[in-house]
Design an enzyme around this catalytic site. Structure first.
Site, PDB file in Angstrom:
ATOM      1  N   GLU A 211       0.518  -1.124  -0.188  1.00  0.00           N
ATOM      2  CA  GLU A 211      -0.214   0.173  -0.001  1.00  0.00           C
ATOM      3  C   GLU A 211       0.744   0.869  -0.482  1.00  0.00           C
ATOM      4  O   GLU A 211       0.350   2.310  -0.493  1.00  0.00           O
ATOM      5  CB  GLU A 211      -1.289  -0.112   1.395  1.00  0.00           C
ATOM      6  CG  GLU A 211      -1.626   1.063   1.182  1.00  0.00           C
ATOM      7  CD  GLU A 211      -2.885   0.889   2.744  1.00  0.00           C
ATOM      8  OE1 GLU A 211      -3.381  -0.124   3.115  1.00  0.00           O
ATOM      9  OE2 GLU A 211      -2.734   2.208   2.956  1.00  0.00           O
TER      10      GLU A 211
ATOM     11  N   CYS B 204      -8.629   2.668   9.076  1.00  0.00           N
ATOM     12  CA  CYS B 204      -9.370   2.333   8.337  1.00  0.00           C
ATOM     13  C   CYS B 204     -10.573   1.925   9.330  1.00  0.00           C
ATOM     14  O   CYS B 204     -10.277   1.677  10.444  1.00  0.00           O
ATOM     15  CB  CYS B 204      -9.961   1.408   6.723  1.00  0.00           C
ATOM     16  SG  CYS B 204      -9.848  -0.078   7.271  1.00  0.00           S
TER      17      CYS B 204
HETATM   18  O1  0JX Z   1      -1.225  -5.926   4.651  1.00  0.00           O
HETATM   19  P1  0JX Z   1      -2.662  -5.914   4.597  1.00  0.00           P
HETATM   20  O2  0JX Z   1      -2.739  -5.281   6.515  1.00  0.00           O
HETATM   21  O3  0JX Z   1      -2.645  -3.272   4.553  1.00  0.00           O
HETATM   22  O4  0JX Z   1      -3.547  -5.849   3.955  1.00  0.00           O
HETATM   23  P2  0JX Z   1      -4.216  -7.705   3.986  1.00  0.00           P
HETATM   24  O5  0JX Z   1      -3.268  -8.208   4.969  1.00  0.00           O
HETATM   25  O6  0JX Z   1      -4.764  -8.544   3.261  1.00  0.00           O
HETATM   26  O7  0JX Z   1      -6.129  -6.979   5.063  1.00  0.00           O
HETATM   27  C1  0JX Z   1      -6.821  -6.643   3.674  1.00  0.00           C
HETATM   28  C2  0JX Z   1      -6.092  -5.605   3.170  1.00  0.00           C
HETATM   29  C3  0JX Z   1      -5.945  -4.321   3.020  1.00  0.00           C
HETATM   30  C4  0JX Z   1      -6.325  -2.784   2.848  1.00  0.00           C
HETATM   31  O8  0JX Z   1      -5.753  -1.954   2.872  1.00  0.00           O
HETATM   32 FE1  SF4 Z   2      -7.728  -2.168   3.358  1.00  0.00          FE
HETATM   33 FE2  SF4 Z   2      -9.572  -1.319   5.760  1.00  0.00          FE
HETATM   34 FE3  SF4 Z   2     -10.218  -0.827   3.006  1.00  0.00          FE
HETATM   35 FE4  SF4 Z   2     -10.227  -3.430   4.852  1.00  0.00          FE
HETATM   36  S1  SF4 Z   2     -11.673  -2.198   4.392  1.00  0.00           S
HETATM   37  S2  SF4 Z   2      -8.947  -2.750   2.579  1.00  0.00           S
HETATM   38  S3  SF4 Z   2      -8.497  -2.781   6.065  1.00  0.00           S
HETATM   39  S4  SF4 Z   2      -8.677  -0.370   3.986  1.00  0.00           S
END
Ligand code: 0JX
Ligand code: SF4
Length: 312
Positions: free
Chosen positions: A126, A194
């Protein structure tokens, strides 16, 4: 032994959308579907999609011309979009809208001539994507020590953004330091961490008090899941981050009467249930759910997939 199942836990709205997007893309276009980076940072999810014909790549160069390429939930930089277009790929974007929001904030501040301090983890998908929106304007800060070292040309034109999946407590400490050093630093009104990250952390903070051990389902490279394990450990609990019950050692639970189980935003409920079943078998555990907050967020599929879903 009593198991307390934390709620909310597991898949967030962004992950549901990304997983549904990839399922539908595989169904509609057929295998192989290429995916830029892991669709979400979870081994079970990635392995299941590999079995169905998804091919995960780290570079657009690995994708044959004319193929279908999906961008993961964590977002990509404009450079990757350009590379996909140059290769004549059908690009489908499963970026979470809450990540896109951070990209748009970065673009807006950069256009207005701000230097952007991005709080996040170096090398995380990200962070790479967000920084790619305005590489010349963004400086990454990982901790309070980085804030102390920061050199900026114009302190009156500074803005702050964050990765969406940070520890709320760590981020607040870093933000406090930033505001101390740069009182006029701007930031989006609601912050960037978030709702799902916050809610899962709030649940662990509230519920770990009564537990001896905390088990977080999630993969090691999942930022939000790793933060849940750290939070529990910071509260003095023995805490494990595991992909599933196969990674648990029975001896770790022998003197535990209450185990809190939660799951990161990318961990499927099936692995939670497999873990619960393992504990029932091993220890005769009983199960209760403790709900700290209700969640009802949903995100629509990416536009091109909405049309495909509607035509089904
Ligand atoms: O490593 P992150 O927590 O950013 O990603 P993960 O585990 O794939 O969680 C869901 C996607 C999050 C995006 O913000
Ligand atoms: Fe990532 Fe939050 Fe979106 Fe889930 S809701 S994908 S944790 S930014």
């Amino acid at each position: 032994m009593k198991i307390v199942l934390a709620a909310p836990r597991g898949f967030c709205a962004g992950v549901n959308m990304a997983v549904d997007s990839l399922d539908l893309t595989l169904e509609h276009f057929g295998a192989p579907v290429y995916v830029y980076h892991e669709i979400v940072h979870n081994q079970y999810v990635v392995d299941r999609f590999k079995e169905k014909g998804a091919v995960f790549v780290e570079s657009v160069d690995q994708v044959p011309e004319g193929s279908v390429l999906m961008f993961s939930a964590h977002g990509v930089s404009p450079e990757i979009r350009r590379a996909a277009a140059a290769r004549n790929l059908t690009a489908l974007d499963a970026t979470c809208p809450l990540v896109t929001k951070v990209h748009l904030e970065a673009i807006k501040y950069a256009k207005q001539g701000y230097t952007i301090v991005l709080i996040g983890h170096q090398g995380h998908d990200e962070v790479i994507g967000t920084m790619g929106e305005a590489p010349e304007a963004i400086v990454l800060v990982e901790d309070e020590a980085d804030v102390a070292k920061l050199q900026v040309a114009d302190e009156s034109k500074l803005a702050l953004l964050t990765q969406t999946t940070l520890s709320v407590d760590d981020a607040n400490r870093i933000i406090e330091k930033l505001r101390e050093r740069f009182p006029s630093i701007q930031s989006p009104p609601k912050g960037d961490i978030c709702y799902a990250t916050q809610n899962r952390q709030d649940a662990v903070r509230t519920l770990s008090a009564e537990a001896n051990v905390v088990v977080v389902l999630g993969s090691q490279n999942s930022s939000n899941s790793a933060r849940l394990r750290e939070l529990a450990a910071d509260q003095g609990k023995r805490a494990f981050l595991v992909d599933g019950p196969d990674d648990l050692d029975r001896n770790a639970f022998c003197d535990s009467d209450t185990v809190l189980i939660t799951a990161g935003a990318s961990a499927p409920e099936s692995v939670v249930q497999a873990t619960v079943d393992w504990m029932k078998n091993e220890f005769g555990a009983t199960v209760e759910t403790a709900t700290v907050r209700e969640e009802s967020v949903e995100f629509p599929l990416p536009k091109p997939l909405r049309q495909i879903a509607a035509a089904k």
